[in-house]
Design a protein around this motif. Sequence first.
Motif, mmCIF file in Angstrom:
data_model
loop_
_atom_site.group_PDB
_atom_site.id
_atom_site.type_symbol
_atom_site.label_atom_id
_atom_site.label_comp_id
_atom_site.label_asym_id
_atom_site.label_seq_id
_atom_site.Cartn_x
_atom_site.Cartn_y
_atom_site.Cartn_z
ATOM 1 N N ALA A 19 0.828 -1.207 0.000
ATOM 2 C CA ALA A 19 0.000 0.000 0.000
ATOM 3 C C ALA A 19 0.859 1.252 0.000
ATOM 4 C CB ALA A 19 -0.927 -0.004 1.209
ATOM 5 N N ALA A 20 1.934 1.244 0.780
ATOM 6 C CA ALA A 20 2.824 2.408 0.812
ATOM 7 C C ALA A 20 3.498 2.611 -0.539
ATOM 8 C CB ALA A 20 3.868 2.234 1.911
ATOM 9 N N VAL A 21 3.928 1.529 -1.152
ATOM 10 C CA VAL A 21 4.555 1.628 -2.471
ATOM 11 C C VAL A 21 3.561 2.149 -3.492
ATOM 12 C CG1 VAL A 21 5.543 0.283 -4.358
ATOM 13 C CG2 VAL A 21 6.272 -0.150 -2.008
ATOM 14 N N GLU A 22 2.353 1.611 -3.482
ATOM 15 C CA GLU A 22 1.328 2.046 -4.431
ATOM 16 C C GLU A 22 0.973 3.522 -4.233
ATOM 17 O OE1 GLU A 22 -3.207 0.825 -5.894
ATOM 18 O OE2 GLU A 22 -2.195 -0.341 -4.346
ATOM 19 N N ALA A 23 1.016 3.981 -2.987
ATOM 20 C CA ALA A 23 0.712 5.391 -2.698
ATOM 21 C C ALA A 23 1.798 6.333 -3.192
ATOM 22 C CB ALA A 23 0.505 5.580 -1.198
ATOM 23 N N GLY A 24 2.984 5.788 -3.462
ATOM 24 C CA GLY A 24 4.078 6.625 -3.953
ATOM 25 C C GLY A 24 5.104 6.991 -2.915
ATOM 26 N N ALA A 27 10.265 5.971 0.727
ATOM 27 C CA ALA A 27 11.033 5.144 1.649
ATOM 28 C C ALA A 27 10.096 4.404 2.591
ATOM 29 C CB ALA A 27 12.015 5.997 2.449
ATOM 30 N N LEU A 28 10.550 3.219 3.007
ATOM 31 C CA LEU A 28 9.785 2.348 3.887
ATOM 32 C C LEU A 28 10.633 2.055 5.116
ATOM 33 C CD1 LEU A 28 8.813 -0.265 1.131
ATOM 34 C CD2 LEU A 28 7.542 1.817 1.748
ATOM 35 N N GLY A 29 10.049 2.218 6.308
ATOM 36 C CA GLY A 29 10.799 2.015 7.538
ATOM 37 C C GLY A 29 10.364 0.775 8.290
ATOM 38 N N PHE A 30 11.358 0.022 8.802
ATOM 39 C CA PHE A 30 11.107 -1.223 9.525
ATOM 40 C C PHE A 30 11.815 -1.150 10.879
ATOM 41 C CE2 PHE A 30 11.159 -1.884 4.979
ATOM 42 C CZ PHE A 30 9.908 -2.435 4.761
ATOM 43 N N ILE A 31 11.053 -1.290 11.954
ATOM 44 C CA ILE A 31 11.565 -1.116 13.307
ATOM 45 C C ILE A 31 11.997 -2.465 13.873
ATOM 46 C CG2 ILE A 31 10.999 -0.343 15.636
ATOM 47 C CD1 ILE A 31 8.947 1.565 14.367
ATOM 48 N N PHE A 57 14.140 0.991 -6.530
ATOM 49 C CA PHE A 57 13.947 2.440 -6.531
ATOM 50 C C PHE A 57 13.065 2.945 -5.394
ATOM 51 C CE2 PHE A 57 14.496 1.267 -11.105
ATOM 52 C CZ PHE A 57 15.838 1.611 -11.174
ATOM 53 N N VAL A 58 12.660 2.057 -4.483
ATOM 54 C CA VAL A 58 12.025 2.480 -3.233
ATOM 55 C C VAL A 58 13.008 2.157 -2.117
ATOM 56 C CG1 VAL A 58 10.107 2.164 -1.631
ATOM 57 C CG2 VAL A 58 9.691 2.107 -4.102
ATOM 58 N N SER A 59 13.412 3.167 -1.361
ATOM 59 C CA SER A 59 14.428 2.979 -0.329
ATOM 60 C C SER A 59 13.853 2.259 0.888
ATOM 61 C CB SER A 59 15.003 4.325 0.109
ATOM 62 O OG SER A 59 15.657 4.964 -0.962
ATOM 63 N N THR A 60 14.679 1.454 1.519
ATOM 64 C CA THR A 60 14.283 0.763 2.738
ATOM 65 C C THR A 60 15.183 1.221 3.886
ATOM 66 O OG1 THR A 60 15.704 -1.094 2.111
ATOM 67 C CG2 THR A 60 13.359 -1.256 1.554
ATOM 68 N N VAL A 61 14.593 1.315 5.076
ATOM 69 C CA VAL A 61 15.304 1.891 6.222
ATOM 70 C C VAL A 61 15.128 0.992 7.446
ATOM 71 C CG1 VAL A 61 15.597 3.938 7.668
ATOM 72 C CG2 VAL A 61 14.781 4.194 5.310
ATOM 73 N N LEU A 62 16.241 0.581 8.033
ATOM 74 C CA LEU A 62 16.238 -0.111 9.312
ATOM 75 C C LEU A 62 16.201 0.939 10.411
ATOM 76 C CD1 LEU A 62 16.737 -2.500 11.288
ATOM 77 C CD2 LEU A 62 19.185 -2.193 10.852
ATOM 78 N N VAL A 78 19.209 -7.662 7.855
ATOM 79 C CA VAL A 78 17.956 -7.085 7.336
ATOM 80 C C VAL A 78 18.125 -6.585 5.903
ATOM 81 C CG1 VAL A 78 16.204 -5.304 7.701
ATOM 82 C CG2 VAL A 78 17.197 -6.500 9.660
ATOM 83 N N GLY A 79 19.274 -5.979 5.602
ATOM 84 C CA GLY A 79 19.581 -5.615 4.222
ATOM 85 C C GLY A 79 18.930 -4.371 3.676
ATOM 86 N N THR A 80 18.822 -3.324 4.492
ATOM 87 C CA THR A 80 18.196 -2.086 4.039
ATOM 88 C C THR A 80 19.200 -1.145 3.375
ATOM 89 O OG1 THR A 80 18.515 -1.160 6.254
ATOM 90 C CG2 THR A 80 16.356 -2.124 5.759
ATOM 91 N N ASP A 81 18.654 -0.130 2.714
ATOM 92 C CA ASP A 81 19.484 0.890 2.063
ATOM 93 C C ASP A 81 20.025 1.913 3.056
ATOM 94 O OD1 ASP A 81 18.904 -0.010 -0.695
ATOM 95 O OD2 ASP A 81 16.864 0.668 -0.227
ATOM 96 N N ALA A 82 19.321 2.084 4.171
ATOM 97 C CA ALA A 82 19.711 3.083 5.170
ATOM 98 C C ALA A 82 19.449 2.535 6.559
ATOM 99 C CB ALA A 82 18.941 4.389 4.961
ATOM 100 N N VAL A 83 20.138 3.123 7.536
ATOM 101 C CA VAL A 83 19.936 2.781 8.944
ATOM 102 C C VAL A 83 19.601 4.060 9.694
ATOM 103 C CG1 VAL A 83 20.974 1.873 11.042
ATOM 104 C CG2 VAL A 83 21.538 0.840 8.829
ATOM 105 N N GLN A 84 18.486 4.030 10.419
ATOM 106 C CA GLN A 84 18.046 5.178 11.217
ATOM 107 C C GLN A 84 18.332 4.882 12.676
ATOM 108 O OE1 GLN A 84 14.142 6.805 10.233
ATOM 109 N NE2 GLN A 84 13.676 6.970 12.409
#
Length: 223
Positions: A19-24, A27-31, A57-62, A78-84
Amino acid sequence: MTATRTKVCGLTSAEDVAAAVEAGADALGFIVDVPVETPREVSVERAADLVAAAPPFVSTVLVTMADPEAVPTLHDAVGTDAVQLHGDLPAERVASLASVLDARVVKTVDADDPEAARDYDGVADALLVDSTDASGAGGTGRTHDWTVTRDLAAELDAPVVLAGGLTPANVAEAVRTVEPYAVDVASGVESEGGVKDHDAVRSFVANATRAFDGADDEPEVSP
């Protein structure tokens, strides 16, 4: 003006990721591995599966509060593009992590402590300004003084991500006030803890990215 980017955080299911990807969302965050009670935390294995489902082309964030020593191994799993990074980490420790992680580093800072943001400027790849609690965790659902964050963003070199109490109803005003690089939402688009309202996600992304298109228009709200 470049459209403000959007991050949907605290995703726990493949349906919410889609749903988040479809909304545009950009970036997607996973806690993962946080010492506070939150319905948005997922296991390492679950996070890795959700990250693998994200399209190119959709960034993923740990998003984590793990011990700094454990962060590189956690990120590898986990293999994300970024770490928060949340919590009270010295700027030198953040710099050390950035040097060993094969990922961009985002440091969360408390909106009430702008001096801390200045300490991390030039160390982290981006700064997420949030309304945090005493533990340093976000997801409080509370807004803060956006004019302070606006002034801070104007003086920092690092891109600023605005978080804290954002919803489909107020995100356009927040974007117009702060002009951040990106906005971040978790609880503000949920039907219940850890479960995203897909209509709210769509409205949030639309209102954030179109904040300067017809500024006097009413924001889109979910039914």
